[in-house]
Write a protein that holds these residues in place. Structure first.
Motif, PDB file in Angstrom:
ATOM      1  N   HIS A   3      -6.840  -7.186   6.584  1.00 39.22           N
ATOM      2  CA  HIS A   3      -6.881  -5.721   6.691  1.00 39.22           C
ATOM      3  C   HIS A   3      -8.199  -5.104   6.227  1.00 39.22           C
ATOM      4  CE1 HIS A   3      -2.623  -6.375   7.323  1.00 39.22           C
ATOM      5  NE2 HIS A   3      -2.561  -5.156   7.807  1.00 39.22           N
ATOM      6  N   HIS A   4      -9.176  -5.931   5.899  1.00 39.82           N
ATOM      7  CA  HIS A   4     -10.470  -5.367   5.460  1.00 39.82           C
ATOM      8  C   HIS A   4     -11.620  -6.046   6.182  1.00 39.82           C
ATOM      9  CE1 HIS A   4      -8.838  -2.918   2.195  1.00 39.82           C
ATOM     10  NE2 HIS A   4      -7.961  -3.902   2.060  1.00 39.82           N
ATOM     11  N   ASP A  14       0.819  -1.224   0.000  1.00 43.93           N
ATOM     12  CA  ASP A  14       0.000   0.000   0.000  1.00 43.93           C
ATOM     13  C   ASP A  14       0.850   1.271   0.000  1.00 43.93           C
ATOM     14  OD1 ASP A  14      -2.437  -1.254  -0.174  1.00 43.93           O
ATOM     15  OD2 ASP A  14      -2.576  -1.554   1.985  1.00 43.93           O
ATOM     16  N   HIS A  18      -3.149 -11.130   3.408  1.00 44.29           N
ATOM     17  CA  HIS A  18      -2.950  -9.759   3.898  1.00 44.29           C
ATOM     18  C   HIS A  18      -4.237  -8.958   3.702  1.00 44.29           C
ATOM     19  CE1 HIS A  18      -0.631  -6.113   4.821  1.00 44.29           C
ATOM     20  NE2 HIS A  18      -1.416  -5.539   3.908  1.00 44.29           N
ATOM     21  N   SER A  75      -3.778  -6.090  -2.302  1.00 45.31           N
ATOM     22  CA  SER A  75      -3.995  -5.805  -0.876  1.00 45.31           C
ATOM     23  C   SER A  75      -5.443  -5.461  -0.574  1.00 45.31           C
ATOM     24  CB  SER A  75      -3.089  -4.645  -0.457  1.00 45.31           C
ATOM     25  OG  SER A  75      -3.518  -3.469  -1.118  1.00 45.31           O
TER      26      SER A  75
END
Ligand SMILES: C[S@@+](CC[C@H](N)C(=O)[O-])C[C@H]1O[C@@H](n2cnc3c(N)ncnc32)[C@H](O)[C@@H]1O
Length: 262
Positions: A86-87, A19, A82, A56
């Motif tokens: 992260h979501h 990111d 990943h 990502s």
């Protein structure tokens, strides 16, 4: 033939730094999503949306706003893991470790497939398009961006004077992309080309912009190792490209395509 395990490994290794380095990818996805047809109330416009080569997961929250269900597909298990970690999405989301050229999805099961800067990693662009066509319901949409030949030309040029080894991946020409669109059987609603030039203060930063996102795998790279001397010559060649702001350019030529299954 592309070594897909090697591609997946490179992206997986870069998952945590992705990111931070994905500036071009964010410019491209912002532009790509502008091609999505607007309807008065976008909420739940699409029953099932696929993010193909989700990386990502940067597009997922936007896609969730207009979808009842999401399917995030990526070749790299590391990247997918990943993204999943992260979501937190309110929309039901399925995570699939799979290849765009052999989609692990049922025929006639999806309404929208979006793919930002992933399909240039396929052996044959026609394959993911044919696969998507198989999986789309009639009337369904495929929206994707990919790189066109002319991308990373500053790298190619700077290496060309050093040796004849392959240091940069080859990208399809506009004509080759159009031929793949034709093979897919999908109808082309929009096809746009755009050049995006990024600027960096050093050659090291240029290289990091690729390595940081995991886009540093070179297909069929000559096994002969690059010497320190080659590297110095390459850097000296690149240095001659500094612009009047004192920055080093790195150019990308992008194709944005919107296709529909009739
Ligand atoms: C440059 S990243 C783009 C990620 C994301 N779409 C974005 O906009 O940030 C390319 C992604 O495509 C994935 N990829 C490469 N080849 C693929 C394939 N054959 N099938 C599915 N995903 C693939 C990579 O693992 C990587 O996560």
């Amino acid at each position: 033939m592309i070594d897909k395990n090697a591609v997946a490994r490179c992206f997986g290794k870069a998952a945590a730094s992705y990111d931070q380095h994905a500036l071009l990818q964010r410019l491209s996805s912002d532009k790509l999503l502008q091609y999505l047809p607007t309807v008065p109330n976008m909420v739940n416009t699409y029953a099932t949306t696929v993010d193909l080569g989700c990386g990502s997961g940067a597009l997922l929250s936007t896609l969730a706003e207009c979808s009842e269900n999401l399917i995030a597909v990526d070749l790299s298990f590391g990247m997918l893991t990943h993204a999943r970690g992260h979501h937190q999405l309110a929309t039901p989301t399925y995570w699939l470790n799979g290849d765009a050229e052999a989609l692990p999805l049922q025929s006639d099961s999806i309404d929208l497939c979006v793919s930002n800067l992933a399909l240039q990693w396929c052996d044959d662009l026609a394959m993911p398009l044919i696969e998507t066509s198989r999986c789309l319901k009639r009337g369904g949409l495929m929206l994707f961006s990919t790189l066109v030949s002319g991308s990373l030309d500053e790298l190619t040029q700077s290496w060309a004077a050093v040796n004849k080894h392959r240091h940069v991946n080859r990208f399809l020409s506009e004509g080759e992309i159009k031929a793949a669109l034709l093979k897919s059987g999908l109808s082309v609603e929009s096809f746009q080309i755009e050049i995006q030039t990024m600027h960096y203060s050093s050659v090291k930063e240029v290289m990091l912009s690729l390595k940081g996102i995991g886009a540093n795998h070179v297909h069929n790279k000559n096994v002969k190792p690059t010497t320190q001397g080659d590297l110095r010559a390459f850097k000296a060649n690149y240095e001659t490209l500094r612009d009047n702001q004192g920055l080093l350019p790195l150019s990308y030529k992008l194709a944005y395509c919107l296709l529909r299954k009739r």
